[in-house]
Scaffold this active site. Structure first.
Site, PDB file in Angstrom:
ATOM      1  N   LEU A 144       0.799  -1.218   0.000  1.00  0.00           N
ATOM      2  CA  LEU A 144       0.000   0.000   0.000  1.00  0.00           C
ATOM      3  C   LEU A 144       0.839   1.278   0.000  1.00  0.00           C
ATOM      4  O   LEU A 144       0.300   2.372   0.172  1.00  0.00           O
ATOM      5  CB  LEU A 144      -0.952  -0.006   1.209  1.00  0.00           C
ATOM      6  CG  LEU A 144      -1.934  -1.181   1.236  1.00  0.00           C
ATOM      7  CD1 LEU A 144      -2.823  -1.104   2.459  1.00  0.00           C
ATOM      8  CD2 LEU A 144      -2.771  -1.222  -0.033  1.00  0.00           C
ATOM      9  N   CYS A 145       2.152   1.149  -0.206  1.00  0.00           N
ATOM     10  CA  CYS A 145       2.997   2.330  -0.337  1.00  0.00           C
ATOM     11  C   CYS A 145       2.837   2.955  -1.729  1.00  0.00           C
ATOM     12  O   CYS A 145       2.665   2.240  -2.722  1.00  0.00           O
ATOM     13  CB  CYS A 145       4.470   1.963  -0.132  1.00  0.00           C
ATOM     14  SG  CYS A 145       4.946   1.789   1.591  1.00  0.00           S
ATOM     15  N   HIS A 146       2.920   4.278  -1.777  1.00  0.00           N
ATOM     16  CA  HIS A 146       2.839   4.972  -3.054  1.00  0.00           C
ATOM     17  C   HIS A 146       4.173   4.886  -3.798  1.00  0.00           C
ATOM     18  O   HIS A 146       5.243   4.852  -3.177  1.00  0.00           O
ATOM     19  CB  HIS A 146       2.471   6.444  -2.849  1.00  0.00           C
ATOM     20  CG  HIS A 146       1.082   6.645  -2.344  1.00  0.00           C
ATOM     21  ND1 HIS A 146       0.749   6.509  -1.015  1.00  0.00           N
ATOM     22  CD2 HIS A 146      -0.070   6.970  -2.998  1.00  0.00           C
ATOM     23  CE1 HIS A 146      -0.541   6.743  -0.866  1.00  0.00           C
ATOM     24  NE2 HIS A 146      -1.062   7.022  -2.038  1.00  0.00           N
ATOM     25  N   MET A 182       8.835   4.913   5.033  1.00  0.00           N
ATOM     26  CA  MET A 182       8.967   3.514   4.630  1.00  0.00           C
ATOM     27  C   MET A 182      10.187   3.306   3.747  1.00  0.00           C
ATOM     28  O   MET A 182      10.850   2.261   3.810  1.00  0.00           O
ATOM     29  CB  MET A 182       7.711   3.049   3.910  1.00  0.00           C
ATOM     30  CG  MET A 182       6.472   2.993   4.794  1.00  0.00           C
ATOM     31  SD  MET A 182       6.717   2.044   6.306  1.00  0.00           S
ATOM     32  CE  MET A 182       7.181   0.452   5.642  1.00  0.00           C
ATOM     33  N   GLU A 183      10.509   4.291   2.932  1.00  0.00           N
ATOM     34  CA  GLU A 183      11.694   4.179   2.074  1.00  0.00           C
ATOM     35  C   GLU A 183      12.968   4.143   2.916  1.00  0.00           C
ATOM     36  O   GLU A 183      13.893   3.358   2.637  1.00  0.00           O
ATOM     37  CB  GLU A 183      11.734   5.351   1.089  1.00  0.00           C
ATOM     38  CG  GLU A 183      10.789   5.240  -0.085  1.00  0.00           C
ATOM     39  CD  GLU A 183       9.328   5.394   0.290  1.00  0.00           C
ATOM     40  OE1 GLU A 183       8.462   5.006  -0.519  1.00  0.00           O
ATOM     41  OE2 GLU A 183       9.033   5.918   1.383  1.00  0.00           O
ATOM     42  N   ASP A 197      23.410 -11.884   4.404  1.00  0.00           N
ATOM     43  CA  ASP A 197      23.665 -12.773   3.268  1.00  0.00           C
ATOM     44  C   ASP A 197      25.157 -12.877   2.972  1.00  0.00           C
ATOM     45  O   ASP A 197      25.654 -13.969   2.651  1.00  0.00           O
ATOM     46  CB  ASP A 197      22.932 -12.242   2.036  1.00  0.00           C
ATOM     47  CG  ASP A 197      23.200 -13.088   0.806  1.00  0.00           C
ATOM     48  OD1 ASP A 197      22.788 -14.264   0.801  1.00  0.00           O
ATOM     49  OD2 ASP A 197      23.838 -12.581  -0.142  1.00  0.00           O
TER      50      ASP A 197
END
Length: 228
Positions: A144-146, A182-183, A197
């Site tokens: 739901l992020c733009h 969020m970014e 990793d």
């Protein structure tokens, strides 16, 4: 008193001939009991009807918005369904967000990373590029992020010898209608996963911890910084 009044009646009823209707006998007994105790109470309490009516009225008077979305979550629709927020009415402002996380390596892996002796190559350099790419892919990862146009992404990684960890800080910036928190958090999360990793062959005990927002600015809510 009840026994004195009921006993003569019971003797009278049960000593009569067997042709008497049992229903009539029971009815007479009920009348006799009512004469002693009064009429039996209603099976429904008088106040219960009023209470039920009031409860029904109260439930109808509650605001639908409060019932459906008590905390004002913007990604929840009026019926509780997931939704993407419409940001078209918002004004374009400069948005900046800073996030951090930590990757605890342990002494053995920390020494290998410090000496740049990991088999896959330079851990910090690869994780830095991965974090930047992660920030740019946020809308593909978080449903739901733009899909916003980032104007700047910064990812810094540093070694902390005190707890044998890699400390990661990420910053994202944009000029638009929605924030870049969020970014920034995706950037440090992907960078942390890349560190894991790159090092997992040497140890499975590596931990990624404390992914969190540290600061944001811009938008309707203004500036915010974490208080330690």
């Amino acid at each position: 008193m009840f026994l004195r009044r009921l006993l003569p009646l019971s003797r009278r009823l049960f000593s009569s001939n067997s042709s008497n209707d049992p229903a009539s006998i029971i009815a007479e007994l009920n009348k006799e009991m009512e004469s002693v105790f009064g009429e039996p109470p209603s099976s429904t309490h008088p106040n219960s009807i009023d209470n039920n009516v009031m409860a029904a009225q109260d439930s109808q008077s509650v605001s639908p918005k409060i019932v459906e979305n008590d905390y004002g979550l913007t990604h929840v629709g009026s019926k509780g369904e997931a939704q993407m927020v419409d940001v078209s009415p918002k004004e374009n402002t400069k948005r900046v967000a800073v996030a951090t996380c930590k990757v605890i390596l342990g002494r053995k892996v920390f020494d290998l990373v410090s000496a740049n002796q990991m088999a896959k190559g330079n851990v910090l350099s690869v994780a830095k590029i991965a974090g930047i790419n992660g920030a740019k892919q946020t809308s593909n990862l978080i449903p739901l992020c733009h899909n916003i146009k980032l104007t700047h992404v910064r990812v810094d990684l540093s070694l902390n010898r005190n707890d044998c960890s890699v400390e990661i800080e990420g910053e994202a910036a944009s000029t638009g209608k929605t924030g870049v928190e969020m970014e920034a958090m995706t950037a440090v999360s992907v960078a942390g996963l890349t560190v894991y990793d790159m090092c997992k062959a040497a140890s499975k005990d590596i931990q990624i911890t404390d992914v969190r927002l540290e600061h944001k600015s811009g938008g309707k809510s203004g500036d915010w910084s974490r208080e330690e």
